[in-house]
Structure formats: C-alpha cells, structure tokens
Design a protein around this motif. Structure first.
Motif, PDB file in Angstrom:
ATOM      1  N   PHE A   1      -6.061   6.281  16.349  1.00 20.60           N
ATOM      2  CA  PHE A   1      -6.577   5.871  14.909  1.00 20.60           C
ATOM      3  C   PHE A   1      -6.581   4.524  14.830  1.00 20.60           C
ATOM      4  O   PHE A   1      -7.687   3.846  14.266  1.00 20.60           O
ATOM      5  N   CYS A   2      -5.751   3.565  15.441  1.00 20.15           N
ATOM      6  CA  CYS A   2      -5.817   2.064  15.172  1.00 20.15           C
ATOM      7  C   CYS A   2      -6.965   1.686  16.106  1.00 20.15           C
ATOM      8  O   CYS A   2      -7.793   0.681  15.525  1.00 20.15           O
TER       9      CYS A   2
ATOM     10  N   LYS B   1      -6.687  14.470  12.016  1.00 25.50           N
ATOM     11  CA  LYS B   1      -5.330  14.056  12.645  1.00 25.50           C
ATOM     12  C   LYS B   1      -4.691  15.281  13.313  1.00 25.50           C
ATOM     13  O   LYS B   1      -4.304  15.134  14.323  1.00 25.50           O
ATOM     14  N   ARG B   2      -5.291  16.468  12.840  1.00 26.60           N
ATOM     15  CA  ARG B   2      -4.540  17.477  13.722  1.00 26.60           C
ATOM     16  C   ARG B   2      -5.510  17.778  15.188  1.00 26.60           C
ATOM     17  O   ARG B   2      -4.893  18.116  15.882  1.00 26.60           O
TER      18      ARG B   2
ATOM     19  N   LEU C   1      -1.290   9.285  18.401  1.00 25.00           N
ATOM     20  CA  LEU C   1      -1.978   9.491  16.939  1.00 25.00           C
ATOM     21  C   LEU C   1      -2.190   7.764  16.702  1.00 25.00           C
ATOM     22  O   LEU C   1      -3.367   7.422  16.008  1.00 25.00           O
ATOM     23  N   GLN C   2      -1.145   7.268  16.504  1.00 24.31           N
ATOM     24  CA  GLN C   2      -1.094   5.680  15.931  1.00 24.31           C
ATOM     25  C   GLN C   2      -2.115   4.940  16.735  1.00 24.31           C
ATOM     26  O   GLN C   2      -2.884   4.271  16.231  1.00 24.31           O
TER      27      GLN C   2
ATOM     28  N   THR D   1     -15.257   3.006   4.621  1.00 24.31           N
ATOM     29  CA  THR D   1     -14.135   2.172   5.233  1.00 24.31           C
ATOM     30  C   THR D   1     -14.850   0.835   5.762  1.00 24.31           C
ATOM     31  O   THR D   1     -14.042  -0.046   5.577  1.00 24.31           O
ATOM     32  N   MET D   2     -16.090   0.589   6.523  1.00 26.97           N
ATOM     33  CA  MET D   2     -16.171  -0.568   6.768  1.00 26.97           C
ATOM     34  C   MET D   2     -16.509  -1.591   5.682  1.00 26.97           C
ATOM     35  O   MET D   2     -16.556  -2.941   5.680  1.00 26.97           O
TER      36      MET D   2
ATOM     37  N   GLU E   1     -10.118   1.519   1.658  1.00 26.04           N
ATOM     38  CA  GLU E   1      -9.099   1.892   2.276  1.00 26.04           C
ATOM     39  C   GLU E   1      -9.120   3.924   2.108  1.00 26.04           C
ATOM     40  O   GLU E   1      -8.607   4.232   3.071  1.00 26.04           O
TER      41      GLU E   1
ATOM     42  N   PHE F   1     -10.855   5.454   4.696  1.00 25.44           N
ATOM     43  CA  PHE F   1     -10.222   5.883   6.162  1.00 25.44           C
ATOM     44  C   PHE F   1      -9.023   6.705   6.108  1.00 25.44           C
ATOM     45  O   PHE F   1      -8.615   7.524   7.170  1.00 25.44           O
ATOM     46  N   ALA F   2      -8.505   6.791   4.856  1.00 27.41           N
ATOM     47  CA  ALA F   2      -7.095   7.630   4.770  1.00 27.41           C
ATOM     48  C   ALA F   2      -7.578   9.251   4.772  1.00 27.41           C
ATOM     49  O   ALA F   2      -7.127  10.126   5.337  1.00 27.41           O
TER      50      ALA F   2
ATOM     51  N   TYR G   1     -10.178   2.786  14.130  1.00 24.44           N
ATOM     52  CA  TYR G   1     -10.530   1.890  12.985  1.00 24.44           C
ATOM     53  C   TYR G   1     -11.196   0.582  13.492  1.00 24.44           C
ATOM     54  O   TYR G   1     -12.100  -0.108  12.922  1.00 24.44           O
TER      55      TYR G   1
ATOM     56  N   PHE H   1      -8.562  10.012   8.070  1.00 25.18           N
ATOM     57  CA  PHE H   1      -7.039  10.444   9.076  1.00 25.18           C
ATOM     58  C   PHE H   1      -6.648  11.945   8.780  1.00 25.18           C
ATOM     59  O   PHE H   1      -6.448  12.735   9.577  1.00 25.18           O
TER      60      PHE H   1
END
Lengths: 203, 215
Positions: free
Chosen positions: A68-69, A43-44, A64-65, A27-28, A32, A35-36, A72, A39
């Motif tokens: 994760f932001c 996410k759960r 959640l938004q 990711t770094m 992309e 990172f997906a 990141y 997620f």
C-alpha cells in the motif's frame, strides 16, 4: 478535484459509493480519507495474495504495508483507462512486494528451509497420497511445503503461486515478470520437474 | 532435464498444486493480517517518512522558506560582489602595434589611359593602430557609427613599366593643401582643410609610385 465528503453527502439518497478512480483522484488531491477507503476496500485482496507466499501473520502485514505504501507513492502512475482496475494494479504491486521479500529471504541463509530432516522425508511420502485434515497435519504440511518451495527461485515460486493459487493467466504473469508467454510455460514446466526431483531425493 | 510424459506431467502438476495450496496461509491468518490494528497507521507513517511522498507531506514552514531564500540571497550577493571587483580592477591600456600589409602590385594607368573609376578593386588599407594584445576589463567604447573613408583614385607619380613583379607598401601621410598645389596635384574637394590625408604607395625599391587622397 473530487471532494470525497461532498460526493458522499450529495449521493446520500442514492448511497452511491465513489469509484476507485474517484478515490484515487481525491487521494492525489490530498484527501486522506479517500486513501483510507481504498485501503479498506482492497486490503483483504492484498492479504490473500501475500498469504499465498508467507504463512505468518506478521509477514503478511509487512507485505500489506509495503504494497500500500508503494501504491500510494505511485498513484500518479496509475492510468485508469489503460489498467483493468485499481485492484489488478494493486495486486501486481503486492506480487512484486512478495517477490522482493522472497528474494530477501533467499539471501538470508538462516531463513532458508532447505534442510530437511528424516522426518520431513517420511512426511513427504505420507502427504503425497493423503490430504491433511487436522490442524496439526496442516501445519506439518505447510512447513513441509515451504521447505520444498524454498528450492525454487523466487521468480519461479511467484509464477507457480500466481498460476495455481491466484488463477493468473500466463499473459498476466509474463507481463508482471517481463517474460514472454512461452517463457512462462517453459519455466513453469521446469519448476515442476525440479520440485519432483527434490522430492525424489528424499524418498 | 528429462522430459516427462504427459501423464507424468499432469500428475506432477497436481502434486505441485497441492504443495502450493499447503504452503498458503490459512484464511483466518489472512483476515487477521488484513484487520490488524494500527496497520493503516503504520502505512501512513511509512508514507510520511518516505522522501518521495509528495501529496502527504505537510506544507513547508515559514522557516524552511526563509532558509531557502537566504541561500538564494547569499548567492546573488556573492555574484554582485564578484562583478564589482571585476570592474574595479585596473584597466590595462592596449598596446598599439603598427603593421604593414603587403599589397598586390597596383595597376598604374599609362599616361594616355584614363584613370580607372573602379572602386571595387581591393584597396590596401593600413592598420596603423591595431590592438593585438588581449585587454582585461572594460573595453573602450566603440563609435556607434563607423567612419567611412572616401579615397580618390591612385595618381601615378612616376612612370613605371608594368613588369608584373612589383609589390609595395602603403603608407599614410598628411600634407598641406598648399604643398599639393605647389606640386601640381588637384586639390581634393575639402580644400579648406589644414591637413590633407593621402596614401602613398611605395615600391620595393623605396620609390613612391602613386598617391591617392583620403577624405
């Protein structure tokens, strides 16, 4: 630099999924899809933490938004060897996002659920001894519980939620909030007493 | 705050656990929130809009780089222009200021004593032309190698008793070698010079006490 697609192709025979650390590195590096994948994996877990504090689905999605932001943007601060795991690191970020949202709600007077009606007072007495079984009862209990918990400070609510619902230790909570273990225990005790006082006022 | 008994505290803790459990969202809502459509896209959009975002930002366009270089070029041009204007300013000549220095009383050798060869004795010098006013603009070029004056010992002109309170001034003169020879002074090494520099030491009474030659 870890090429995620190459890792997946090379390990196609063994079907070894990349670890969280490999996904972070990818990711770094600008991939992309890595990172997906992170997620999708976590996410759960993050939604479960957010759901302890907020009953509505939109609120959980917002947490959640935000979580994760933040994760990141702070990926370069994640130290894989010193942290227990990415999941633990992400759960702390999610808890912090929940704390910020609780503080924001406390500042907005219209979102406070501190005004209890006579019906609520009667429900408290009922719910003390019975367990909500039907969906309607669960909704009533949830609404009542949020009204009660709104009397706590956001930090105390976060502390008790993580302690009772998520099973965090006092050390982990103290590390998250910057408190000592003794302070966590004292504040937990005081928060419980305060909740009891609130209920006694309405009985 | 009243302290609860252990039994009361345990009961209270159990009640709090039930309250927190009741406040939690249902599993269905948690799952629905985690599987919400476009949630990941919303996260990506927020990351892209964040100024702290470093890895997800697209590469800078040519025009963005061009604007950055344009600012740098403008700053460099302004700097060069300022330097040029500074060089074009009229140079102001330095104002010469003559200054006499007070010198300690010279030790004049007695007629029977040998002249001292000690060159380490502080010899007063005359800064005839010394720039004191600040000079704008370019400074005059300094000689690369500083000229070193070689002086002879002071030769007494008249006998003065060593009173211990006699001061004096030092002035520089130029005399012809023939004049020196007519006065009975030994000529310096470069006797073929047209003019010979000499430092004359004047006492407070205005009389010349001693002389030395400068080469």
């Amino acid at each position: 630099m870890v090429n995620l697609s190459r890792v997946m192709v090379e390990d196609e025979d063994t079907m070894t999924a990349p670890t969280d650390e490999e996904l972070i590195i990818a990711t770094m590096a600008g991939e992309e899809s890595a990172f997906a994948e992170l997620f999708q994996r976590h996410k759960r877990m993050a939604a479960r933490i957010a759901g302890r504090f907020f009953p509505r689905q939109e609120q959980i999605e917002d947490i959640l938004q935000a979580a994760f932001c933040r994760a990141y943007l702070a990926l370069n601060q994640f130290q894989g060897k010193q942290e227990k795991s990415f999941a633990a690191w992400l759960s702390r970020i999610t808890a912090n996002a929940c704390l910020d949202e609780l503080r924001r709600l406390q500042r907005r007077q219209e979102d406070l659920f501190t005004d209890m009606s006579e019906t609520d007072a009667a429900q408290i007495e009922t719910r003390r001894s019975t367990v909500a079984t039907t969906a309607e009862q669960r909704v009533i209990s949830r609404d009542l519980a949020h009204k009660l918990l709104a009397h706590l400070k956001p930090e105390d609510r976060l502390m008790l939620t993580l302690l009772y619902e998520e099973g965090w230790s006092s050390e982990e909570i103290g590390k998250l909030l910057g408190w000592s273990v003794a302070n966590v225990k004292v504040r937990a005790y005081n928060a419980r007493v305060k909740l009891q006082r609130v209920m006694e006022q309405w009985q | 705050m009243n302290k609860l008994s252990p039994e009361q505290d345990r009961a209270n803790e159990a009640l709090c656990r039930r309250i927190f459990a009741a406040a939690s969202a249902s599993e269905e809502r948690m799952d629905a929130a985690a599987e919400a459509p476009f949630l990941y896209q919303r996260i990506r959009n927020e990351i892209a809009q964040n100024p702290k975002c470093t890895t997800a930002t697209p590469a800078r366009s040519f025009f963005a780089d061009w604007f950055a270089w344009r600012w740098a070029g403008g700053a460099l041009a302004a700097l060069l222009l300022a330097i040029g204007l500074w060089q074009l300013l009229p140079q102001r000549a330095a104002t010469p200021v003559a200054r006499f220095e007070s010198v300690p009383k010279p030790t004049l050798p007695t007629p029977e004593a040998e002249p001292s060869n000690d060159k380490s004795v502080a010899t007063p010098t005359l800064h005839a032309l010394q720039k004191t006013a600040p000079v704008r603009g370019r400074r005059p070029a300094q000689p690369r190698q500083r000229q070193v004056e070689v002086t002879s010992d002071f030769i007494p002109l008249i006998y003065v008793a060593d009173s211990g309170s006699v001061g004096g001034h030092l002035i520089r003169i130029e005399v012809t070698p023939s004049t020196l020879a007519s006065l009975g002074f030994p000529l310096p090494s470069a006797s073929d010079k047209k003019w010979v520099k000499a430092d004359v030491m004047l006492g407070d009474d205005g009389l010349a006490r001693a002389i030395r030659f400068v080469e």
